[in-house]
Write an enzyme that holds these catalytic residues in place. Sequence first.
Site, PDB file in Angstrom:
ATOM      1  CG  HIS A  24      -0.776  -0.225   2.551  1.00 57.77           C
ATOM      2  ND1 HIS A  24       0.248   0.585   2.896  1.00 57.77           N
ATOM      3  CD2 HIS A  24      -1.448  -0.825   3.473  1.00 57.77           C
ATOM      4  CE1 HIS A  24       0.258   0.305   4.303  1.00 57.77           C
ATOM      5  NE2 HIS A  24      -0.619  -0.678   4.678  1.00 57.77           N
ATOM      6  CG  HIS A  78      -4.148  -5.745  12.372  1.00 58.12           C
ATOM      7  ND1 HIS A  78      -5.128  -4.756  12.678  1.00 58.12           N
ATOM      8  CD2 HIS A  78      -3.005  -5.565  11.876  1.00 58.12           C
ATOM      9  CE1 HIS A  78      -4.664  -3.841  11.796  1.00 58.12           C
ATOM     10  NE2 HIS A  78      -3.551  -4.280  11.064  1.00 58.12           N
ATOM     11  CD  GLU A  80      -3.384  -2.841   7.257  1.00 59.59           C
ATOM     12  OE1 GLU A  80      -2.726  -2.781   8.210  1.00 59.59           O
ATOM     13  OE2 GLU A  80      -3.150  -2.022   6.238  1.00 59.59           O
ATOM     14  CG  ASP A  82      -1.441  -7.040   6.487  1.00 60.35           C
ATOM     15  OD1 ASP A  82      -2.464  -6.461   6.934  1.00 60.35           O
ATOM     16  OD2 ASP A  82      -0.431  -6.713   6.866  1.00 60.35           O
ATOM     17  CG  HIS A 145      -1.287  -0.108  12.286  1.00 59.98           C
ATOM     18  ND1 HIS A 145      -1.395   0.485  10.804  1.00 59.98           N
ATOM     19  CD2 HIS A 145      -1.509  -1.366  12.129  1.00 59.98           C
ATOM     20  CE1 HIS A 145      -1.387  -0.333  10.104  1.00 59.98           C
ATOM     21  NE2 HIS A 145      -1.652  -1.495  10.992  1.00 59.98           N
ATOM     22  CG  ASP A 164       0.666  -4.790  11.508  1.00 53.75           C
ATOM     23  OD1 ASP A 164       0.721  -5.951  11.035  1.00 53.75           O
ATOM     24  OD2 ASP A 164      -0.442  -4.334  11.441  1.00 53.75           O
ATOM     25  CE1 TYR A 191       5.424  -3.989   9.316  1.00 54.66           C
ATOM     26  CE2 TYR A 191       5.257  -3.001  11.550  1.00 54.66           C
ATOM     27  CZ  TYR A 191       4.955  -3.876  10.540  1.00 54.66           C
ATOM     28  OH  TYR A 191       3.824  -4.555  10.759  1.00 54.66           O
ATOM     29  CG  HIS A 224       4.292  -8.112   8.703  1.00 54.39           C
ATOM     30  ND1 HIS A 224       3.790  -8.640   7.523  1.00 54.39           N
ATOM     31  CD2 HIS A 224       3.207  -7.210   9.212  1.00 54.39           C
ATOM     32  CE1 HIS A 224       2.352  -8.052   7.234  1.00 54.39           C
ATOM     33  NE2 HIS A 224       2.287  -7.216   8.222  1.00 54.39           N
TER      34      HIS A 224
HETATM   35 FE1  FEO Z   1      -1.774  -3.459   9.774  1.00 57.05          FE
HETATM   36 FE2  FEO Z   1       0.211  -6.177   8.847  1.00 57.05          FE
HETATM   37  O1  FEO Z   1      -1.210  -5.082   9.194  1.00 57.05           O
END
Ligand code: FEO
Length: 394
Positions: A24, A78, A80, A82, A145, A164, A191, A224
């Site tokens: 993104h 989370h 999001e 991903d 976040h 994250d 990051y 991640h």
């Molecule tokens: Fe906030 Fe890795 O997604």
Amino acid sequence: MKPIEIAKGIFSVGCIDWNIRDFHGYSTNNGTTYNAYLIMDEKITLIDTVKRDFADHLIQNISRIVDPKKIDYVISNHTEMDHSSGLPRVMHKIGEDKPLYCSKMGQKNLSRHFSQKWNYNPVENGGELSIGKRTLTFLETRMLHWPDSMFTYLKEDKILFSSDAFGQHFAGLEKFDDEIGEEIMPSAKKYFANILLLYSPLILKLVEKVTEMGLALDMICPDHGIIWRKDPSKIINAYVEWSHQEPKRKALVIYDTMWHSTEMMADAIVDALGQEGVDAKPMHLRNWHRSDIITEVLDAGAIVIGSPTLNNGLFPTVSDFLTYMKGLKPKNKIGAAFGSYGWSGESVKLINNELEEMKFKVMDPGLKIQYIPDEKGLRACHELGKKIAKELPQ
Ligand code: FEO
């Protein structure tokens, strides 16, 4: 990537995205991973899923350990995409009625993403879930976040599944901090700078809270990149340092240029800064990705922005960068503007407005030069560089 047993009965079952280069709008030159974790206990528990394209790979990884249908609980730390866009595929495979644990905001947000009427079990901050010999504790980390973000802590094994937070966009065969060493830190810093910088005050509060709670941490497992097991405090301390945003004697001269005049000004400003012992560098906005520049912004004391005037406005890449930087709310910066122009010359004023909105200390009205800088113009650039150097910490 095959599953890896990271502690007795606990497996990393996520996937490596070797080839993603744009996340993104953030450049991911090292790819990334979408981590998910499987805990084999009386209640078999899956923590987080992966991006949709990798959902079958995740299921395949789980199948190497246990029949996915035997999973009892799913935790979503989370919303999001991903981490959640693989959820429909996973729930379909393991059973749509299996309990899905998430924060209250997680339920709200997941319901806005997916129409399935899953068996949501919203958890309270500090709430616990026994899965047999082990207990999971949920810690809400609102706005770190997203509003739904939470951590899951496994107290018997002293493992924090941190979503994250403490992650890195890094695809590699290394799975742990001790396998890669210092090489991981630039990815962790990038990051933080691009995803968490604007939440620096919340991070400091969270670290304080976690310290007060006295959570023992043998391992931090983010969603991640690599897992921190050799020294989890290393990344926590780095987050504290980055959140403080202490300015260094460092200046970034960030610019774009049409016919090299603004570039000549940038080079002259950098020369002067260098002569004054400042760690300075020019960053051309069509040669540096905005997400790499932001990583450098993190500890820079001065941000100097240059733009030609184009059609009475800023050069588009400069507007792009200013918009991106403004959203991330960097603190403790000196700001200055410069640029070449032909006839109207609005760019410096427009940059100053943006820097002031960002609460940077704009320590000079800025410097605009018509067409090509002559010797006098270049001397003025040197003076601006020297003036900036005086304002920076020694
Ligand atoms: Fe906030 Fe890795 O997604």
